[in-house]
Design a protein around this motif. Structure first.
Motif, PDB file in Angstrom:
ATOM      1  N   ILE A  22       0.845  -1.052   0.249  1.00 15.06           N
ATOM      2  CA  ILE A  22      -0.152   0.014  -0.019  1.00 15.06           C
ATOM      3  C   ILE A  22       0.894   1.175  -0.021  1.00 15.06           C
ATOM      4  O   ILE A  22       0.652   2.068  -0.791  1.00 15.06           O
ATOM      5  N   TYR A  23       1.991   1.124   1.017  1.00 19.11           N
ATOM      6  CA  TYR A  23       2.849   2.288   0.929  1.00 19.11           C
ATOM      7  C   TYR A  23       3.433   2.421  -0.531  1.00 19.11           C
ATOM      8  O   TYR A  23       3.656   3.690  -0.973  1.00 19.11           O
ATOM      9  N   SER A  25       2.538   1.764  -3.143  1.00 22.32           N
ATOM     10  CA  SER A  25       1.446   2.235  -4.404  1.00 22.32           C
ATOM     11  C   SER A  25       1.187   3.699  -4.311  1.00 22.32           C
ATOM     12  O   SER A  25       0.836   4.276  -5.309  1.00 22.32           O
ATOM     13  N   GLU A  61      -0.744  -3.210  -6.827  1.00 23.52           N
ATOM     14  CA  GLU A  61      -0.254  -3.266  -5.633  1.00 23.52           C
ATOM     15  C   GLU A  61      -1.173  -2.972  -4.538  1.00 23.52           C
ATOM     16  O   GLU A  61      -1.067  -3.752  -3.351  1.00 23.52           O
ATOM     17  N   LEU A  62      -1.926  -1.977  -4.715  1.00 25.17           N
ATOM     18  CA  LEU A  62      -2.859  -1.343  -3.757  1.00 25.17           C
ATOM     19  C   LEU A  62      -4.006  -2.514  -3.612  1.00 25.17           C
ATOM     20  O   LEU A  62      -4.214  -2.870  -2.061  1.00 25.17           O
ATOM     21  N   GLY A  65      -2.309  -5.289  -1.660  1.00 24.97           N
ATOM     22  CA  GLY A  65      -2.228  -4.926  -0.218  1.00 24.97           C
ATOM     23  C   GLY A  65      -3.310  -4.957   0.874  1.00 24.97           C
ATOM     24  O   GLY A  65      -3.505  -5.607   1.793  1.00 24.97           O
ATOM     25  N   LEU A  66      -4.369  -4.573   0.212  1.00 18.20           N
ATOM     26  CA  LEU A  66      -5.640  -4.609   0.762  1.00 18.20           C
ATOM     27  C   LEU A  66      -6.293  -5.945   1.145  1.00 18.20           C
ATOM     28  O   LEU A  66      -6.789  -6.211   2.139  1.00 18.20           O
TER      29      LEU A  66
END
Length: 146
Positions: A22-23, A25, A61-62, A65-66
């Motif tokens: 998340i970071y 992305s 990526e986001l 990550g989620l």
């Protein structure tokens, strides 16, 4: 082998990799042009695919990550995360072998960094250990939609 299937270790791996994705992305989503430049510096992707990759990869990526953190579509998130990590490591290793000294473009847009490919590759290898743990673990605790 019992430790690999530990619920808490698996959750730690999910959090570490999920937060990292998340970071990573974040800047890529808000600055796709800078990320496209970072991709171009690798000289691995054909020119007509760079912009498409710069737009799709950060969202992947986001979402992964989620998915890892929340446990939504967890199996798919794990597989896509592992594929991305392998792709990142191959790209970094190829720059090292070819003598291209660039910043990885992993967390921010920068082209002036030197020697960071080795650091990024080592970082990715450590992150890959967490991904491998998630892939092997049979833990299904705290998953919303496995």
């Amino acid at each position: 082998m019992r430790i690999v299937h530990n619920d808490y270790l698996t959750m730690l791996s999910r959090l570490v990799i999920g937060i990292m994705l998340i970071y990573a992305s974040f800047y890529k989503i808000i600055e796709p042009a800078s990320f496209a430049k970072a991709i171009w510096y690798y000289h691995l992707v054909p020119g007509n695919l760079i912009n498409l990759m710069a737009l799709i990869l950060p969202w992947l990526e986001l979402i992964c990550g989620l998915g890892l953190i929340l446990g939504i579509f967890y199996q798919g998130a794990k597989v896509w995360t592992a594929l991305m990590m392998v792709m990142f490591m191959i790209a970094l290793a190829s720059t090292i072998v070819r003598g291209i000294d660039i910043d990885c473009g992993c967390f921010k847009a920068s082209q002036g960094a030197t020697g960071s490919a080795w650091n990024s590759l080592i970082f990715d290898l450590v992150a890959m250990l967490f991904v491998i743990q998630m892939m092997i673990s049979k833990s299904r605790r705290w998953l919303i939609c496995p």
